[in-house]
Scaffold this active site. Structure first.
Site, PDB file in Angstrom:
ATOM      1  N   GLY A  12     -27.001-121.681  17.329  1.00  0.00           N
ATOM      2  CA  GLY A  12     -26.610-121.522  18.734  1.00  0.00           C
ATOM      3  C   GLY A  12     -26.772-122.807  19.520  1.00  0.00           C
ATOM      4  N   ASP A  13     -26.285-122.775  20.757  1.00  0.00           N
ATOM      5  CA  ASP A  13     -26.392-123.897  21.699  1.00  0.00           C
ATOM      6  C   ASP A  13     -25.726-125.172  21.199  1.00  0.00           C
ATOM      7  OD1 ASP A  13     -27.877-122.213  23.326  1.00  0.00           O
ATOM      8  OD2 ASP A  13     -29.764-122.797  22.389  1.00  0.00           O
ATOM      9  N   GLU A  14     -24.686-125.022  20.405  1.00  0.00           N
ATOM     10  CA  GLU A  14     -23.995-126.198  19.859  1.00  0.00           C
ATOM     11  C   GLU A  14     -23.135-126.894  20.909  1.00  0.00           C
ATOM     12  OE1 GLU A  14     -23.763-123.127  18.615  1.00  0.00           O
ATOM     13  OE2 GLU A  14     -24.443-123.113  16.537  1.00  0.00           O
ATOM     14  N   LYS A  16     -20.637-124.678  22.726  1.00  0.00           N
ATOM     15  CA  LYS A  16     -19.422-123.856  22.691  1.00  0.00           C
ATOM     16  C   LYS A  16     -18.756-123.773  24.068  1.00  0.00           C
ATOM     17  CE  LYS A  16     -22.057-120.582  21.063  1.00  0.00           C
ATOM     18  NZ  LYS A  16     -23.292-121.289  20.750  1.00  0.00           N
ATOM     19  N   GLY A  17     -19.590-123.550  25.104  1.00  0.00           N
ATOM     20  CA  GLY A  17     -19.037-123.397  26.453  1.00  0.00           C
ATOM     21  C   GLY A  17     -18.230-124.603  26.869  1.00  0.00           C
ATOM     22  N   LYS A  18     -18.780-125.780  26.635  1.00  0.00           N
ATOM     23  CA  LYS A  18     -18.084-127.008  27.019  1.00  0.00           C
ATOM     24  C   LYS A  18     -16.717-127.100  26.337  1.00  0.00           C
ATOM     25  CE  LYS A  18     -17.678-131.822  26.226  1.00  0.00           C
ATOM     26  NZ  LYS A  18     -18.079-133.197  26.254  1.00  0.00           N
ATOM     27  N   HIS A  41     -23.951-120.510  28.095  1.00  0.00           N
ATOM     28  CA  HIS A  41     -22.922-121.509  27.782  1.00  0.00           C
ATOM     29  C   HIS A  41     -22.743-122.428  28.985  1.00  0.00           C
ATOM     30  CE1 HIS A  41     -21.069-118.742  24.462  1.00  0.00           C
ATOM     31  NE2 HIS A  41     -22.338-119.038  24.263  1.00  0.00           N
ATOM     32  N   ARG A 143     -25.166 -94.487  17.258  1.00  0.00           N
ATOM     33  CA  ARG A 143     -24.306 -93.558  18.000  1.00  0.00           C
ATOM     34  C   ARG A 143     -24.984 -92.902  19.190  1.00  0.00           C
ATOM     35  NH1 ARG A 143     -22.907 -91.182  12.289  1.00  0.00           N
ATOM     36  NH2 ARG A 143     -25.117 -91.656  12.206  1.00  0.00           N
ATOM     37  N   GLN A 221     -23.959-117.410  20.241  1.00  0.00           N
ATOM     38  CA  GLN A 221     -24.976-117.709  19.210  1.00  0.00           C
ATOM     39  C   GLN A 221     -24.350-118.594  18.123  1.00  0.00           C
ATOM     40  OE1 GLN A 221     -24.789-113.972  20.190  1.00  0.00           O
ATOM     41  NE2 GLN A 221     -25.866-114.911  21.866  1.00  0.00           N
ATOM     42  N   ARG A 302     -36.284-126.358  22.865  1.00  0.00           N
ATOM     43  CA  ARG A 302     -35.623-126.068  21.595  1.00  0.00           C
ATOM     44  C   ARG A 302     -36.276-126.901  20.502  1.00  0.00           C
ATOM     45  NH1 ARG A 302     -29.798-126.845  24.395  1.00  0.00           N
ATOM     46  NH2 ARG A 302     -29.566-124.796  25.336  1.00  0.00           N
ATOM     47  N   SER A 408     -17.853-134.996  20.746  1.00  0.00           N
ATOM     48  CA  SER A 408     -18.324-134.937  22.133  1.00  0.00           C
ATOM     49  C   SER A 408     -19.411-135.994  22.319  1.00  0.00           C
ATOM     50  CB  SER A 408     -18.867-133.539  22.418  1.00  0.00           C
ATOM     51  OG  SER A 408     -19.391-133.470  23.710  1.00  0.00           O
ATOM     52  N   GLY A 410     -21.015-136.538  25.511  1.00  0.00           N
ATOM     53  CA  GLY A 410     -21.761-136.290  26.745  1.00  0.00           C
ATOM     54  C   GLY A 410     -21.432-134.904  27.245  1.00  0.00           C
TER      55      GLY A 410
HETATM   56  P1  GDP Z   1     -23.598-123.249  23.967  1.00  0.00           P
HETATM   57  O1  GDP Z   1     -24.542-122.126  24.080  1.00  0.00           O
HETATM   58  O2  GDP Z   1     -23.085-123.464  22.584  1.00  0.00           O
HETATM   59  O3  GDP Z   1     -22.452-123.182  24.959  1.00  0.00           O
HETATM   60  O4  GDP Z   1     -24.432-124.572  24.325  1.00  0.00           O
HETATM   61  P2  GDP Z   1     -25.476-124.721  25.549  1.00  0.00           P
HETATM   62  O5  GDP Z   1     -24.724-124.834  26.807  1.00  0.00           O
HETATM   63  O6  GDP Z   1     -26.540-123.682  25.481  1.00  0.00           O
HETATM   64  O7  GDP Z   1     -26.186-126.071  25.131  1.00  0.00           O
HETATM   65  C1  GDP Z   1     -25.499-127.249  25.000  1.00  0.00           C
HETATM   66  C2  GDP Z   1     -26.114-128.246  25.980  1.00  0.00           C
HETATM   67  O8  GDP Z   1     -25.691-129.543  25.643  1.00  0.00           O
HETATM   68  C3  GDP Z   1     -25.674-128.038  27.429  1.00  0.00           C
HETATM   69  O9  GDP Z   1     -26.704-128.421  28.284  1.00  0.00           O
HETATM   70  C4  GDP Z   1     -24.465-128.975  27.560  1.00  0.00           C
HETATM   71  O10 GDP Z   1     -24.263-129.399  28.901  1.00  0.00           O
HETATM   72  C5  GDP Z   1     -24.920-130.128  26.700  1.00  0.00           C
HETATM   73  N1  GDP Z   1     -23.863-130.876  26.004  1.00  0.00           N
HETATM   74  C6  GDP Z   1     -22.696-130.414  25.477  1.00  0.00           C
HETATM   75  N2  GDP Z   1     -22.054-131.401  24.825  1.00  0.00           N
HETATM   76  C7  GDP Z   1     -22.821-132.504  24.941  1.00  0.00           C
HETATM   77  C8  GDP Z   1     -22.725-133.840  24.438  1.00  0.00           C
HETATM   78  O11 GDP Z   1     -21.780-134.223  23.740  1.00  0.00           O
HETATM   79  N3  GDP Z   1     -23.737-134.700  24.756  1.00  0.00           N
HETATM   80  C9  GDP Z   1     -24.807-134.330  25.510  1.00  0.00           C
HETATM   81  N4  GDP Z   1     -25.750-135.237  25.753  1.00  0.00           N
HETATM   82  N5  GDP Z   1     -24.938-133.085  25.984  1.00  0.00           N
HETATM   83  C10 GDP Z   1     -23.981-132.173  25.693  1.00  0.00           C
HETATM   84  P1  IMO Z   2     -25.732-119.283  22.734  1.00  0.00           P
HETATM   85  O1  IMO Z   2     -24.496-118.425  22.813  1.00  0.00           O
HETATM   86  C1  IMO Z   2     -29.591-119.978  20.828  1.00  0.00           C
HETATM   87  C2  IMO Z   2     -31.801-116.436  19.471  1.00  0.00           C
HETATM   88  C3  IMO Z   2     -33.092-116.103  20.188  1.00  0.00           C
HETATM   89  C4  IMO Z   2     -33.859-115.431  19.056  1.00  0.00           C
HETATM   90  C5  IMO Z   2     -32.773-114.675  18.306  1.00  0.00           C
HETATM   91  C6  IMO Z   2     -32.667-113.200  18.692  1.00  0.00           C
HETATM   92  O2  IMO Z   2     -26.134-119.861  24.033  1.00  0.00           O
HETATM   93  O3  IMO Z   2     -25.630-120.271  21.628  1.00  0.00           O
HETATM   94  P2  IMO Z   2     -31.710-111.943  20.836  1.00  0.00           P
HETATM   95  O4  IMO Z   2     -32.099-112.017  22.291  1.00  0.00           O
HETATM   96  O5  IMO Z   2     -30.289-112.254  20.566  1.00  0.00           O
HETATM   97  O6  IMO Z   2     -32.126-110.636  20.192  1.00  0.00           O
HETATM   98  O7  IMO Z   2     -32.608-113.079  20.110  1.00  0.00           O
HETATM   99  O8  IMO Z   2     -31.555-115.326  18.618  1.00  0.00           O
HETATM  100  N1  IMO Z   2     -30.617-116.570  20.354  1.00  0.00           N
HETATM  101  C7  IMO Z   2     -30.048-117.739  20.674  1.00  0.00           C
HETATM  102  N2  IMO Z   2     -30.408-119.007  20.376  1.00  0.00           N
HETATM  103  N3  IMO Z   2     -28.458-119.754  21.523  1.00  0.00           N
HETATM  104  C8  IMO Z   2     -28.076-118.488  21.812  1.00  0.00           C
HETATM  105  O9  IMO Z   2     -26.892-118.209  22.396  1.00  0.00           O
HETATM  106  C9  IMO Z   2     -28.906-117.410  21.425  1.00  0.00           C
HETATM  107  N4  IMO Z   2     -28.836-116.075  21.561  1.00  0.00           N
HETATM  108  C10 IMO Z   2     -29.888-115.574  20.897  1.00  0.00           C
HETATM  109  O10 IMO Z   2     -33.733-117.260  20.654  1.00  0.00           O
HETATM  110  O11 IMO Z   2     -34.368-116.411  18.182  1.00  0.00           O
HETATM  111 MG    MG Z   3     -26.472-121.733  24.757  1.00  0.00          MG
END
Ligand code: GDP
Ligand code: IMO
Ligand code: MG
Length: 423
Positions: A12-14, A16-18, A41, A143, A221, A302, A408, A410
């Site tokens: 997660g947190d790769e 995706k939103g951006k 995101h 269910r 995720q 993280r 990406s 930034g």
């Molecule tokens: P998501 O859950 O996959 O949408 O990702 P998150 O928003 O939770 O986490 C990604 C974080 O990295 C956010 O704070 C973004 O603003 C930031 N971000 C995205 N792309 C880049 C990048 O290329 N460089 C840097 N430094 N930050 C980035």
């Molecule tokens: P995005 O979409 C990172 C992790 C939680 C926990 C596990 C289970 O922003 O990438 P949950 O509340 O889903 O039952 O938690 O999954 N987790 C994430 N980690 N990014 C996320 O979403 C996450 N959504 C859940 O930290 O380890």
């Molecule tokens: Mg995220």
């Protein structure tokens, strides 16, 4: 037309939103297909930053329609807060955000159950986001769930029945809670939900495809958090993988088009569970600092580590990824050496195949590459990439056998470089 799917390949947190925001101009419709407000995101453009939890990341580009699909679990209260904050900043979504009637509702007692189950697990807790995700999906599968469409008919009765079941469980766990305030706000949010178009989204989405319109499905995720293929039991409760887009939207597998797999140039994880390449040293601290690696939903730091190509290759396979997107390259700008895990050593035997489970026996085997040691954040084209960075990209493409199409550099929408590579 087909549904293109964009999803996370790590924990997660790769970013995706951006990228969904960047790609939205190419699509007519953007949809979420699983997860719920456990997602956070982040999008940045024109000096503004937005964090979306339940609302798809396509809402900021040119009035496009966005759908919360049937596979999503929706907390009306968190949704109301999110939508109201967007409305306050000039983005009224009621006309172009539709919600599937088949999406399941996260009840106040689901959140309490999430906390109760975590407390009962003690040291073995998952480290969930506490948003009631697991208990809501559990009710769906057993269910006992309550769906968005249920708010239109005999809702109080359905709610009371589900709540009573939850109270029995909470009583047996001896878990103390007080719902009075939360419940009243939650019911207000149910009324707010009725301002939006509540639809049979499978018909609408397939209708778009039939008319030759394009659809982008936004994953939440990441693959390593998938209920079937992730690092079980330290996972979320939905199918985060590409197949989840079929069940979470009601589209046939043969309707899936491109699969964009997103990964960071390194790797992070929030919550508990195995993470073979995790760093506990100054390099890990540097990644956390440079990458601002703190949860967008929970604020939790993280965990950071090197890129894990054994896990990434597995994720590419499970999802059928045909285009890769590498995020946060700039975070590695100041490293002399970059490491990449190419195999695991388990009981002294090296393997590049992802094992049944990532237990304590899994040791990462690294190759080292030279760092590029320059500021990438202002680069606008791949012509500016330093040699060492190109070598890193080529190395990853060779191992993963999929081209890296976007890089990406930034957090801003503008800091996105589309490469010329051919498939
Ligand atoms: P998501 O859950 O996959 O949408 O990702 P998150 O928003 O939770 O986490 C990604 C974080 O990295 C956010 O704070 C973004 O603003 C930031 N971000 C995205 N792309 C880049 C990048 O290329 N460089 C840097 N430094 N930050 C980035
Ligand atoms: P995005 O979409 C990172 C992790 C939680 C926990 C596990 C289970 O922003 O990438 P949950 O509340 O889903 O039952 O938690 O999954 N987790 C994430 N980690 N990014 C996320 O979403 C996450 N959504 C859940 O930290 O380890
Ligand atoms: Mg995220």
């Amino acid at each position: 037309m087909k549904v293109d799917v964009l999803l996370g390949l790590q924990w997660g947190d790769e970013g995706k939103g951006k990228v969904v925001d960047v790609l939205t101009p190419n699509y007519d419709l953007v949809t979420r297909f699983q997860g719920g407000p456990n997602a956070g995101h982040t999008l940045e453009f024109e000096g503004q930053k937005y964090v979306l939890r339940s609302i798809p990341s396509g809402i900021f580009q040119g009035g496009k329609v966005n759908i919360i699909g049937n596979g999503v679990v929706l907390d009306p209260l968190l949704f109301k807060q999110e939508a109201e904050a967007l409305a306050a900043s000039g983005h009224d979504l009621t006309k172009r955000l539709y919600i599937s009637k088949k999406a399941h509702l996260i009840l106040p007692t689901h959140r309490v159950l999430d906390a109760a189950y975590e407390a009962a697990k003690g040291d073995a807790k998952i480290g969930t986001t506490g948003k009631g995700i697991g208990p809501t999906y559990t009710d769906k599968v057993s269910r006992n769930g309550v769906r968005v469409g249920d708010i239109l008919c005999d809702f109080e009765e359905k709610y009371a029945k589900a709540k009573a079941k939850h109270e029995t469980i909470l009583g047996s766990l001896g878990f103390k809670y007080d719902l009075s305030e939360l419940e009243a706000q939650w019911f207000e949010a149910i009324e707010y939900l009725k301002r939006f178009k509540l639809i049979d989204s499978e018909h609408v989405i397939n209708g778009y495809l039939k008319e030759g319109k394009s659809v982008l499905a936004e994953g939440a995720q990441g693959t390593m958090l998938d209920i079937d293929f992730g690092s079980y039991p330290f996972v979320t409760s939905s199918n985060t993988i590409c197949a989840g887009a079929c069940t979470g939207l009601g589209v046939a597998p043969r309707r899936i088009g491109d699969v964009y797999g997103i990964f960071k140039a390194y790797c992070t994880r929030v919550g508990s569970g195995p993470f073979p390449t995790e760093l506990f040293d100054a390099d890990g601290e540097k990644m956390r600092k440079q990458g601002n690696e703190f949860g967008s939903v929970t604020g939790r730091p993280r965990r950071c580590g090197w890129v894990d190509l054994v896990a990434l290759k597995y994720a590419v396979m499970i999802n059928g990824v045909n285009q890769l997107i590498m995020m946060k390259s700039d975070v590695l700008d100041n490293f002399d050496t970059i490491k990449a895990c190419v195999a695991y050593k388990i009981d002294g035997v090296e393997t590049s195949e992802f094992p049944f489970e990532l237990n304590d026996k899994v040791e990462p085997v690294y190759v080292e590459l030279a760092g590029w040691k320059c500021d990438m954040t202002k680069m606008q084209s791949e012509d500016e990439f330093p040699e060492e960075f190109n070598a890193y990209l080529s190395f990853l493409e060779e191992v993963l056998e999929v081209p890296i199409k976007i890089v990406s550099v930034g957090p801003d929408r503008e800091q996105t470089i589309v490469r010329y590579t051919e498939e």
